[in-house]
Design an enzyme around this catalytic site. Structure first.
Site, mmCIF file in Angstrom:
data_model
loop_
_atom_site.group_PDB
_atom_site.id
_atom_site.type_symbol
_atom_site.label_atom_id
_atom_site.label_comp_id
_atom_site.label_asym_id
_atom_site.label_seq_id
_atom_site.Cartn_x
_atom_site.Cartn_y
_atom_site.Cartn_z
ATOM 1 N N TYR A 58 -1.138 -1.068 10.316
ATOM 2 C CA TYR A 58 -1.347 -1.284 8.920
ATOM 3 C C TYR A 58 -0.034 -0.969 8.180
ATOM 4 O O TYR A 58 0.442 -1.655 7.128
ATOM 5 C CB TYR A 58 -2.631 -0.881 8.498
ATOM 6 C CG TYR A 58 -2.853 -1.040 6.983
ATOM 7 C CD1 TYR A 58 -3.636 -2.063 6.652
ATOM 8 C CD2 TYR A 58 -2.546 0.024 5.892
ATOM 9 C CE1 TYR A 58 -3.624 -2.403 5.122
ATOM 10 C CE2 TYR A 58 -2.849 -0.029 4.850
ATOM 11 C CZ TYR A 58 -3.393 -1.280 4.376
ATOM 12 O OH TYR A 58 -3.718 -1.505 2.784
ATOM 13 N N SER A 83 0.625 -1.254 0.062
ATOM 14 C CA SER A 83 0.166 -0.081 0.117
ATOM 15 C C SER A 83 0.973 1.109 0.116
ATOM 16 O O SER A 83 2.173 1.229 0.567
ATOM 17 C CB SER A 83 -0.766 0.006 1.144
ATOM 18 O OG SER A 83 -1.592 1.348 1.311
HETATM 19 N N1 NAD Z 1 -8.603 -0.950 -1.656
HETATM 20 C C1 NAD Z 1 -7.717 -0.080 -1.328
HETATM 21 O O1 NAD Z 1 -7.949 1.239 -1.528
HETATM 22 C C2 NAD Z 1 -6.346 -0.570 -0.893
HETATM 23 C C3 NAD Z 1 -5.358 0.343 -0.885
HETATM 24 C C4 NAD Z 1 -4.211 -0.196 -0.632
HETATM 25 C C5 NAD Z 1 -3.830 -1.437 -0.466
HETATM 26 N N2 NAD Z 1 -4.739 -2.261 -0.563
HETATM 27 C C6 NAD Z 1 -4.422 -3.858 0.029
HETATM 28 O O2 NAD Z 1 -4.834 -4.586 -1.166
HETATM 29 C C7 NAD Z 1 -5.074 -5.660 -0.841
HETATM 30 C C8 NAD Z 1 -6.565 -6.136 -1.491
HETATM 31 O O3 NAD Z 1 -7.602 -5.182 -0.832
HETATM 32 P P1 NAD Z 1 -9.144 -5.031 -1.305
HETATM 33 O O4 NAD Z 1 -9.483 -3.761 -1.273
HETATM 34 O O5 NAD Z 1 -9.453 -5.952 -2.450
HETATM 35 O O6 NAD Z 1 -9.816 -5.666 0.053
HETATM 36 P P2 NAD Z 1 -11.231 -6.348 0.401
HETATM 37 O O7 NAD Z 1 -11.456 -6.472 1.743
HETATM 38 O O8 NAD Z 1 -12.142 -5.770 -0.464
HETATM 39 O O9 NAD Z 1 -10.923 -7.881 -0.343
HETATM 40 C C9 NAD Z 1 -9.892 -8.537 0.520
HETATM 41 C C10 NAD Z 1 -10.251 -10.149 0.390
HETATM 42 O O10 NAD Z 1 -9.172 -10.551 1.308
HETATM 43 C C11 NAD Z 1 -9.809 -11.854 2.140
HETATM 44 N N3 NAD Z 1 -9.131 -11.987 3.344
HETATM 45 C C12 NAD Z 1 -9.119 -11.142 4.463
HETATM 46 N N4 NAD Z 1 -8.517 -11.706 5.285
HETATM 47 C C13 NAD Z 1 -7.877 -13.001 4.998
HETATM 48 C C14 NAD Z 1 -7.362 -14.102 5.491
HETATM 49 N N5 NAD Z 1 -6.841 -14.011 6.859
HETATM 50 N N6 NAD Z 1 -6.989 -15.133 4.876
HETATM 51 C C15 NAD Z 1 -7.539 -15.228 3.318
HETATM 52 N N7 NAD Z 1 -8.159 -14.386 2.889
HETATM 53 C C16 NAD Z 1 -8.557 -13.087 3.782
HETATM 54 C C17 NAD Z 1 -11.460 -11.306 2.362
HETATM 55 O O11 NAD Z 1 -12.325 -12.196 2.394
HETATM 56 C C18 NAD Z 1 -11.490 -10.601 0.865
HETATM 57 O O12 NAD Z 1 -11.987 -11.563 0.044
HETATM 58 C C19 NAD Z 1 -5.131 -5.733 0.621
HETATM 59 O O13 NAD Z 1 -3.877 -6.219 1.089
HETATM 60 C C20 NAD Z 1 -5.349 -4.217 0.852
HETATM 61 O O14 NAD Z 1 -4.331 -3.822 1.902
HETATM 62 C C21 NAD Z 1 -6.084 -1.935 -0.783
#
Ligand code: NAD
Length: 250
Positions: free
Chosen positions: A152, A139
Site C-alpha cells: 500500500y 496517504s
Molecule cells: N481513511 C483513512 O484513514 C485514509 C488514510 C490515508 C489515505 N486514505 C485514502 O483515501 C482514499 C479513500 O479512502 P476511504 O477511507 O474513503 O475508503 P473507503 O473504503 O471508505 O471508500 C473507498 C471507496 O472506493 C471504492 N472503491 C474501492 N475500490 C474500487 C475500485 N477498484 N474501483 C472503483 N471504486 C473502488 C469503494 O467502493 C468505496 O466506495 C483511499 O485512496 C485511501 O487509500 C484513507
C-alpha cells in the site's frame, strides 16, 4: 486572476471523483456539488454511488478503476472533465512476508494503476482546454511507510512521484496536479481496520498524529475543494498532508 470564480466556488466545472460512493470520496463529491460543480461519481458500488448522486444531483457510474479499458470508456462517455480526483483505494493489513504476488498486483492496480488510467483518460481534454486540476488522494503511508502496509505504501509513494511528474509535464497547459496525504480519517476503510485490529490500532493511529484525534472526511474534502479552486492556480506538484501533523514525523 481576472475571470476567476469566487473563493470556494466551482460553478460549471465538471468533476470526476473515483471511489465517490462513501468515505472521503463521498465527502469530496458532496463538497464539489455544493460548490456548483457537475460531479460524476465512479465506484464499484453502483447502488451507493447512485443513491448519493440522486441526493446531490450528480451522475453515478459503475466502474472498477483498476480496469484501464473500462476507465477510458466511462471517462470518454461521461467526460470531458476539468477536475479529476483519484480517490478510490483499498487498504492492506498484512506484513510483507505474508503477502502474495496476487495481493501486490491488486493493491498496485487499484491504488496506483487506476490513478495513471484516470489521469491519462482526462488529460487530453484538459490540455486542449488549457485548464485542469488533477488531485490524487495518497496517504502519509506513502511518505512514511507503514507496518503491515508495505505494498500500500509503495503504491501511495508512487502516486506522489506520479503527481509531481504530471505537474511538470502539464504546467504549460495551466493544469495543476497535487496530492493530498490523509492521516487516519473516520471512514468505512478505517472502521474496518479498527474492527479487525481493535482499540490498540485506533490508539496507535490517533497517537501518531500531533493533534491526537482522527480526521473527518470533510477535512479532506475542504483541502480538495481548495486545490480544485481557481485560487489554487499557483500550487502544483505538492503533497498536502491533512493528517493532524502526522507527516512531520518524530
Ligand atoms: N481513511 C483513512 O484513514 C485514509 C488514510 C490515508 C489515505 N486514505 C485514502 O483515501 C482514499 C479513500 O479512502 P476511504 O477511507 O474513503 O475508503 P473507503 O473504503 O471508505 O471508500 C473507498 C471507496 O472506493 C471504492 N472503491 C474501492 N475500490 C474500487 C475500485 N477498484 N474501483 C472503483 N471504486 C473502488 C469503494 O467502493 C468505496 O466506495 C483511499 O485512496 C485511501 O487509500 C484513507
Amino acid at each position: 486572476m481576472a475571470g476567476a470564480l469566487p473563493f470556494g466556488r466551482l460553478d460549471g466545472r465538471r468533476a470526476f471523483v473515483s471511489g465517490g460512493a462513501r468515505g472521503i470520496g463521498a465527502a469530496i463529491a458532496r463538497g464539489f456539488a455544493g460548490a456548483g460543480a457537475r460531479v460524476v461519481l465512479a465506484d464499484l458500488d453502483v447502488a451507493a454511488a447512485s443513491a448519493l448522486a440522486h441526493e446531490i444531483n450528480a451522475v453515478a457510474a459503475g466502474l472498477d478503476v483498476s480496469d484501464v479499458t473500462a476507465v477510458q470508456a466511462v471517462m470518454t462517455r461521461d467526460g470531458p472533465f476539468d477536475i479529476v480526483v483519484n480517490n478510490a483505494g483499498i487498504d492492506q493489513h498484512a506484513f510483507f512476508t505474508d503477502t502474495t504476488p496476487e495481493d501486490w498486483a491488486r493493491l498496485i492496480a487499484v491504488n496506483l494503476t487506476s490513478v495513471l488510467a484516470c489521469t491519462q483518460a482526462a488529460l487530453p481534454a484538459m490540455q486542449a482546454a488549457r485548464f485542469g486540476r488533477v488531485i490524487n488522494i495518497t496517504s502519509e503511508a506513502g511518505r512514511l511507510g507503514s507496518r503491515g502496509g508495505a505494498v500500500y505504501s509503495a503504491a501511495k509513494g508512487g502516486v506522489i512521484a506520479f503527481t509531481k511528474s504530471i505537474a511538470r509535464e502539464n504546467a504549460r497547459y495551466c493544469i495543476t496536479a497535487n496530492a493530498i496525504a490523509p492521516g487516519p480519517i473516520r471512514t468505512p476503510m478505517l472502521e474496518q481496520a479498527v474492527a479487525a485490529g481493535g482499540d490498540r490500532i485506533l490508539q496507535a493511529m490517533t497517537g501518531a498524529t500531533l493533534l491526537g484525534r482522527l480526521g473527518e472526511p470533510e477535512e479532506i474534502a475542504a483541502a480538495a475543494l481548495f486545490l480544485a479552486s481557481d485560487q489554487a492556480a499557483y500550487i502544483t506538484g505538492e503533497t498536502l498532508g491533512v493528517s493532524g501533523g502526522m507527516g512531520i514525523g518524530g
